[in-house]
Design an enzyme around this catalytic site. Structure first.
Site, PDB file in Angstrom:
ATOM      1  N   SER A   1      -0.181  -3.653 -16.122  1.00  0.00           N
ATOM      2  CA  SER A   1       0.483  -4.926 -16.396  1.00  0.00           C
ATOM      3  C   SER A   1      -0.040  -5.401 -17.740  1.00  0.00           C
ATOM      4  O   SER A   1      -1.131  -4.997 -18.157  1.00  0.00           O
ATOM      5  CB  SER A   1       0.128  -5.943 -15.306  1.00  0.00           C
ATOM      6  OG  SER A   1       0.392  -7.269 -15.724  1.00  0.00           O
TER       7      SER A   1
ATOM      8  N   TYR B   1      -6.517 -10.080  -9.596  1.00  0.00           N
ATOM      9  CA  TYR B   1      -5.453  -9.196 -10.095  1.00  0.00           C
ATOM     10  C   TYR B   1      -5.862  -8.644 -11.462  1.00  0.00           C
ATOM     11  O   TYR B   1      -5.766  -7.441 -11.717  1.00  0.00           O
ATOM     12  CB  TYR B   1      -4.134  -9.955 -10.185  1.00  0.00           C
ATOM     13  CG  TYR B   1      -3.006  -9.113 -10.732  1.00  0.00           C
ATOM     14  CD1 TYR B   1      -2.435  -8.103  -9.964  1.00  0.00           C
ATOM     15  CD2 TYR B   1      -2.517  -9.315 -12.018  1.00  0.00           C
ATOM     16  CE1 TYR B   1      -1.409  -7.315 -10.462  1.00  0.00           C
ATOM     17  CE2 TYR B   1      -1.488  -8.540 -12.526  1.00  0.00           C
ATOM     18  CZ  TYR B   1      -0.936  -7.535 -11.743  1.00  0.00           C
ATOM     19  OH  TYR B   1       0.080  -6.760 -12.243  1.00  0.00           O
TER      20      TYR B   1
END
Length: 283
Positions: free
Chosen positions: A142, A155
């Site tokens: 990401s 995350y």
């Protein structure tokens, strides 16, 4: 049933093909006549693909937090199919909440899934890729593997961590003809935001910027700009380039934010030149 043939057909191993980028990649690869070994936690999530591609989709049950299962599924995939052209770590999810709001189980599970699961898939595949002298490792990360926001600490920990792992492994295995690609997508219209996202038990003390992710997760506030089908196509295209990039950012907003943060980081480091020198041993 698809009858598409492809003289240059490849075999791809992809974790998490039930939704998101995994499913989009599987659909495009299968439609082009390739073979996909795809893992899911529940078979009913891919009944449509199984019906369309009964001969070229090899679907396997796998929970990537189960290390013994990873070893078995990956090794058996190479036993059945021989050479595998691409290993794709796609399985993962988002966990939102301030660090203090997260439970121990939530911390452990996201690291087991996003970080340790990906590490074990790669480690299990490496002896086979090294023996065949080819292949590509594709890690779905990401732009949150480079840029951090409040309310996303664990995350980011998983994505910053897996990027460091893959960057090191890429250097280790390049001499064996194995390439590596870290994919850093921005916001996309997948279940990551609008279905699979996990939210901690929130505390009123963190209301404000730390809980701004609640706005992002609500489709009523506007959908993410990224097109999952286009993103999947760019990943597949990039994997077949003679000079595969190590990092592939998808989404103009993601690229702008990544460049801005990296430039800020460079400025921070350059401002520390003198203090860094001051700690060297005097010759």
């Amino acid at each position: 049933m698809s009858t598409t043939t492809n003289e240059n057909a490849q075999t791809w191993f992809i974790t998490g093909i039930s939704s998101g980028f995994g499913k989009e990649m599987a659909k495009q690869l299968l439609a082009a006549g390739n073979t996909v070994i795809g893992t899911v936690r529940k078979m009913d999530a891919i009944e449509d693909l199984q019906a369309l591609y009964p001969d070229s989709l090899d679907a396997q049950i796998l929970d990537v937090t189960d290390v013994e299962a990873i070893h078995r599924v990956v090794n058996e995939a190479f036993d059945r199919h021989g050479d595998i052209d691409a290993i794709v770590n796609n399985a993962g999810y988002g966990l939102f909440g301030a660090a203090e709001e997260l439970s121990d189980d939530e911390v452990d599970h996201i690291l087991d899934t996003n970080l340790l699961g990906s590490i074990q898939v790669i480690r299990t595949a490496l002896p086979h890729l090294r023996k065949q002298g080819s292949g590509i490792i594709i890690q779905i990360s990401s732009y949150g593997g480079q840029v951090a926001y409040p309310g996303n600490s664990m995350y980011h920990a998983s994505k910053f961590g897996i990027e460091g792992f893959v960057e090191a492994v890429a250097q280790e295995v390049k001499p064996f003809g194995i390439r590596s690609l870290i994919v850093e997508p921005g916001g996309a219209r997948t279940e990551f935001r609008y279905g699979s996202a996990h939210v901690a038990k929130l505390m009123p003390e963190y209301d404000g910027p730390t809980h701004s992710f609640l706005t992002m997760l609500d489709p009523a506030n506007g959908l993410a700009p990224g097109d999952p089908a286009k993103m999947a196509a760019r990943i597949i295209e990039s994997s077949n380039k003679p000079e595969t990039p190590l990092h592939l950012v998808l989404g103009s907003q993601a690229l702008d934010n990544t460049i801005k943060r990296l430039e800020e980081r460079l400025g921070e480091y350059r401002s520390e030149t003198e203090i860094a020198k001051s700690t060297d041993i005097d010759e």
